[in-house]
Design a protein around this motif. Structure first.
Motif, short mmCIF file in Angstrom:
data_model
loop_
_atom_site.label_atom_id
_atom_site.label_comp_id
_atom_site.label_asym_id
_atom_site.label_seq_id
_atom_site.Cartn_x
_atom_site.Cartn_y
_atom_site.Cartn_z
N TYR A 57 22.51 28.36 40.02
CA TYR A 57 23.07 27.14 39.43
C TYR A 57 22.83 27.10 37.92
CZ TYR A 57 23.88 24.84 43.99
OH TYR A 57 24.34 24.50 45.23
N ASP A 58 21.56 27.35 37.54
CA ASP A 58 21.22 27.23 36.12
C ASP A 58 21.98 28.24 35.27
OD1 ASP A 58 19.91 29.40 37.20
OD2 ASP A 58 17.95 28.93 36.36
N GLN A 59 22.10 29.47 35.77
CA GLN A 59 22.82 30.51 35.02
C GLN A 59 24.30 30.14 34.86
OE1 GLN A 59 22.30 34.46 36.59
NE2 GLN A 59 24.06 35.28 35.51
N TYR A 60 24.87 29.60 35.92
CA TYR A 60 26.29 29.24 35.89
C TYR A 60 26.55 28.12 34.88
CZ TYR A 60 30.96 28.81 37.97
OH TYR A 60 32.32 28.82 38.17
N VAL A 61 25.68 27.12 34.88
CA VAL A 61 25.82 25.99 33.96
C VAL A 61 25.62 26.46 32.52
CG1 VAL A 61 24.73 23.84 33.20
CG2 VAL A 61 25.22 24.21 35.62
N LEU A 62 24.59 27.22 32.27
CA LEU A 62 24.31 27.71 30.91
C LEU A 62 25.47 28.55 30.38
CD1 LEU A 62 20.56 28.65 31.36
CD2 LEU A 62 21.44 26.90 29.80
N ALA A 63 26.09 29.32 31.28
CA ALA A 63 27.23 30.17 30.87
C ALA A 63 28.39 29.31 30.39
CB ALA A 63 27.65 31.07 32.02
N LYS A 64 28.64 28.18 31.04
CA LYS A 64 29.74 27.30 30.63
C LYS A 64 29.46 26.67 29.27
CE LYS A 64 32.26 28.33 33.98
NZ LYS A 64 33.38 29.25 33.68
N PHE A 65 28.22 26.22 29.07
CA PHE A 65 27.86 25.67 27.76
C PHE A 65 27.99 26.75 26.68
CE2 PHE A 65 25.92 22.23 30.19
CZ PHE A 65 26.13 21.14 29.36
N ALA A 66 27.49 27.95 26.95
CA ALA A 66 27.51 29.03 25.95
C ALA A 66 28.92 29.47 25.62
CB ALA A 66 26.69 30.22 26.45
N ALA A 67 29.82 29.40 26.60
CA ALA A 67 31.21 29.82 26.37
C ALA A 67 31.99 28.81 25.54
CB ALA A 67 31.90 30.06 27.70
N GLY A 68 31.41 27.63 25.32
CA GLY A 68 32.08 26.63 24.49
C GLY A 68 32.76 25.53 25.27
N TYR A 69 32.35 25.33 26.53
CA TYR A 69 32.97 24.31 27.37
C TYR A 69 31.90 23.35 27.91
CZ TYR A 69 36.71 27.63 26.93
OH TYR A 69 37.65 28.48 26.40
N PRO A 70 31.31 22.55 27.02
CA PRO A 70 30.19 21.70 27.43
C PRO A 70 30.58 20.62 28.44
CG PRO A 70 30.89 21.17 25.19
CD PRO A 70 31.60 22.42 25.58
N GLU A 71 31.79 20.06 28.33
CA GLU A 71 32.18 19.00 29.28
C GLU A 71 32.17 19.54 30.70
OE1 GLU A 71 32.39 15.90 28.60
OE2 GLU A 71 32.06 16.31 26.46
N LEU A 72 32.60 20.78 30.85
CA LEU A 72 32.55 21.41 32.17
C LEU A 72 31.10 21.58 32.60
CD1 LEU A 72 34.65 22.39 34.13
CD2 LEU A 72 34.64 24.61 33.00
#
Length: 757
Positions: free
Chosen positions: A335-350
């Motif tokens: 879960y944590d890796q998946y969430v961090l990946a979305k923030f890092a990719a530039g999609y914080p709302e997701l």
């Protein structure tokens, strides 16, 4: 249903409709015009032309194309397409206010089938025009049956047509279908058409109407026979699939009203809702998923579609489906890796949405990498404040030794750097940690360097043993950064083993001001670079006129030359170790065989001291590997009048490809077919694990006579998420080359790569 083109060019302007004449295609770069003479395999052949030749062109003359001649919008020349996909480009946080853009991926083989096939398909040039409201808005040009282009939001709703050109002439089509005439406006009523007419791919009028968004034609066909709503092509692709893949909202609504099934493909296991989702077409998704899913099958479609939207970072599509009950499978430990990946990719709302869905604590982190690390490179103050207010530590150090602010420094996000430093994110450098100056200089971020200087960071702290930030910037030829550091009090360590190389870099770059500071800090006139050459001799060698003038102004006059010519030596030296360079396959593909003229200054012992070469901007990526090979050369000692002397040498070195790509054989032409000695296992992508989908990618590549893989690319795939792992699988396998007459030869290969969870 489509593959990515290995080479195609975007034509940014419309074609001129002039009198009948051969078509001419021109490309503009930096105000210079080039004529496209054709393709050598996939490589465009461009010839520079004078301004007079293109005097009629009125558009912008950089990265633009011009089709000069007549492109009639008639079905006898223009073939409509159905096998393409229109994919929305997901806007990241920084692009959130930007209008929508789309990538269109096209396969052109269905257009090719309507021609009398030439002996050499590479003799044909494919021109694909994008039509909106009856006019061309954009073109792309390719030598293969794969093409892609980018369109804007205002162009969305148009459709592509394909032309073939041979020897400057448009090729007349052998077969024209009724749907071509209708879509191009030559007919307005299709009721008299043979509704069972299909092309070689098994697609008929309804498929073409659906793909191209022609709701009137689709309605006529269904009113004539509603059973056509369930017709499929040879790949079991339905009309609804092609409409959904291209965001044709009106056609999708019509097809659903006729009870079109939302699954097709292999045994009905391809979700068309998922196809709309993975291409970012929210209006279509809402039509196909109007509320909470009913029944286990619809829950499956929702979940698959949500996973696709998440993988493609379509936050609007993903959020809509999640809010309506979509589920998807991610291991709880990830879960944590998946969430961090979305923030890092530039999609914080997701990312925020997923934190809620996974019921994670806001201070989620992995190996010390937290949400502030993830957003620092692109975030503005409002996003940083939002994340920090959740309790995320702005001074947490990751296992890689990086604080959140370091990510802002590496990408030059000054707003973010300032926020961190103003809010207590400033740190003392100790232990295992990435040096901020080193990181900023390596990434050529002068704004980050200036920001660090402004906040009082020590510009003379050694970032490597005996190397200051100023010296580090000079080594990487970051001269603007070096000037900023020098102005802030940066110093050279003249007793450092790196001092001579620093001087060489400065003189090579003709940086007179920085060389002057070197002298002012204590470099003496009689000091020799690498114990061989004075600063004057180095400036003469590099023809650095600004540095020479500065030295002469200071009275540093060269009375006797440090460097002599090759002809003046007592005896011509012999080469003990020749030039050798590791020429990677990717660079071989890009540059091929290459001759580079170089100048060397060699010591009396026969070792290179200075290296100079003239490379184009594109060839600059070769500099390091060429320099390494040149500095490793060795010659016999040189003398003049019996005394050891330094001398200059001008020569030509060659970078040789492992083989000539023009000597390429088809599988049918070789005596012994190539084979994989060790076949790598394709890596099942993390992004697909939630769907547990099976897939297949066809990879085309060239296997050289040395057994190396060149130009590997996907030509078709069931899911484009599998394409990169498939290419990697081919490249990492061990191959035995093909043979002809007992000799290893280069061969073109197509191979299917299968994926299973």
């Amino acid at each position: 249903m489509y593959g990515k083109s290995p080479l195609c060019f975007l034509l940014l302007i419309t074609a001129s409709l002039l009198s009948a004449e051969p078509l001419e295609i021109y490309y503009f770069a930096n105000q210079q015009a080039y004529r496209l003479d054709g393709f050598d395999r996939e490589t465009p052949q461009l010839t520079e032309v004078s301004a007079e030749v293109v005097s009629d062109f009125e558009g912008h003359r950089h990265e633009a194309w011009w089709v000069k001649g007549e492109l009639p919008l008639k079905s006898e020349y223009a073939a409509t397409l159905s096998n393409y996909t229109t994919k929305r480009i997901a806007n990241s946080y920084k692009e959130r206010y930007r209008s929508k853009r789309y990538k269109v991926f096209m396969r052109l083989d269905e257009a090719f089938e309507s021609l009398a096939e030439p002996e050499d398909p590479y003799s044909l040039l494919r021109i694909v025009g994008w039509i909106k409201d009856g006019e061309f808005t954009r073109f792309t040009c390719s030598a293969m049956d794969l093409a892609e282009l980018e369109i804007t939001e205002s162009e969305f709703g148009g459709f592509p047509v394909c032309y073939y050109v041979q020897d400057g002439e448009l090729v007349r089509r052998k077969t024209v279908y009724r749907w071509d005439r209708y879509l191009l406006g030559e007919e307005t009523n299709d009721r008299s058409a043979n509704l069972k007419e299909k092309n070689n791919e098994g697609r008929g009028s309804l498929h073409f109407a659906a793909a191209n968004g022609n709701v009137d034609l689709a309605r006529q066909i269904l009113e004539e026979n509603k059973k056509f709503v369930k017709s499929s092509d040879r790949y079991q692709g339905s009309a609804l699939f092609f409409a959904a893949a291209n965001g044709r909202e009106e056609v999708v609504e019509l097809l659903l009203s006729y009870e079109a099934p939302i699954a097709d493909g292999n045994q009905g296991r391809r979700s068309i809702l998922s196809e709309a989702s993975r291409n970012g077409h929210l209006p279509v998704v809402k039509l196909m998923a109007p509320g909470k899913p009913k029944g286990s099958e619809m829950k499956w479609h929702y979940s698959w579609a949500a996973s696709d939207a998440l993988n493609e970072n379509y936050d609007d599509v993903a959020m809509y489906l999640i809010e309506n009950g979509a589920n998807f499978t991610v291991k709880e430990t990830e879960y944590d890796q998946y969430v961090l990946a979305k923030f890092a990719a530039g999609y914080p709302e997701l990312g925020f949405k997923l934190i809620d869905k996974f019921k994670l604590e806001p201070n989620v982190s992995r190996n010390g990498y937290n949400l502030l690390h993830s957003v620092a490179s692109y975030a503005d103050v409002s996003l940083l404040e939002r994340v920090h207010s959740m309790g995320v530590d702005l001074k947490e150090k990751s296992r890689a030794g990086m604080f959140p602010v370091d990510h802002a420094i590496g990408l030059g996000n000054v707003e973010s750097i300032c926020w961190f430093l103003d809010n207590g994110g400033r740190y003392e450098i100790e232990g295992k940690h990435v040096d901020p100056f080193k990181y900023a200089i390596s990434n050529d971020q002068i704004s980050s360097v200036e920001c660090l200087i402004g906040y009082g960071y020590d510009v003379n702290r050694e970032i490597l043993p005996r190397m200051t930030p100023l010296m580090f910037a000079c080594y990487f030829r970051r001269f603007e950064i070096a000037k900023a550091l020098a102005d802030a009090g940066g110093v050279y360590l003249l007793d450092s083993p790196h001092a001579e190389l620093t001087a060489i870099r400065l003189i090579e770059g003709d940086q007179a001001d920085l060389v002057a500071r070197l002298i002012e800090q204590g470099w003496e006139q009689d000091r020799l670079v690498l114990g061989e050459l004075s600063l004057q001799a180095c400036s003469e060698f590099f023809e650095s006129d600004t540095v020479k003038e500065m030295l002469e102004t200071r009275g540093w006059i060269q009375e006797e030359a440090d460097l002599v010519t090759l002809a003046s030596l007592d005896e011509r030296p012999n080469v003990l170790k020749t030039f050798e360079a590791d020429y990677p396959a990717k660079l071989q593909e890009k540059f091929g065989d290459l001759d580079i003229v170089v100048r060397l200054a060699l010591s009396g012992k026969g070792t290179p001291v200075l290296v100079d070469m003239q490379l184009s901007e594109e060839q600059e990526e070769l500099r390091e590997l060429v320099e390494q090979g040149l500095y490793a050369m060795r010659l016999t000692p040189s003398t003049q009048g019996g005394e050891s002397v330094c001398f200059t040498l001008k020569t030509k070195i060659q970078l040789k490809s492992d083989f000539d790509l023009s000597e390429l054989f088809e599988l049918s032409d070789v005596d012994m077919k190539p084979q994989a000695l060790v076949m790598a296992t394709p890596l099942y992508p993390f992004s697909m694990q939630s769907k547990k989908a099976r897939g297949r990618v066809v990879v085309q590549f060239i296997l050289g006579p040395n057994g190396k893989v060149y130009r590997a690319h996907a030509i078709s795939s069931t899911h484009y998420e599998f394409e990169e792992p498939a290419i990697l699988c081919v490249e990492e396998s061990v191959w035995q080359p093909a043979r002809k007459n007992g000799t290893p030869v280069a061969c073109k290969i197509r191979i299917p790569i299968q994926f299973a969870p």
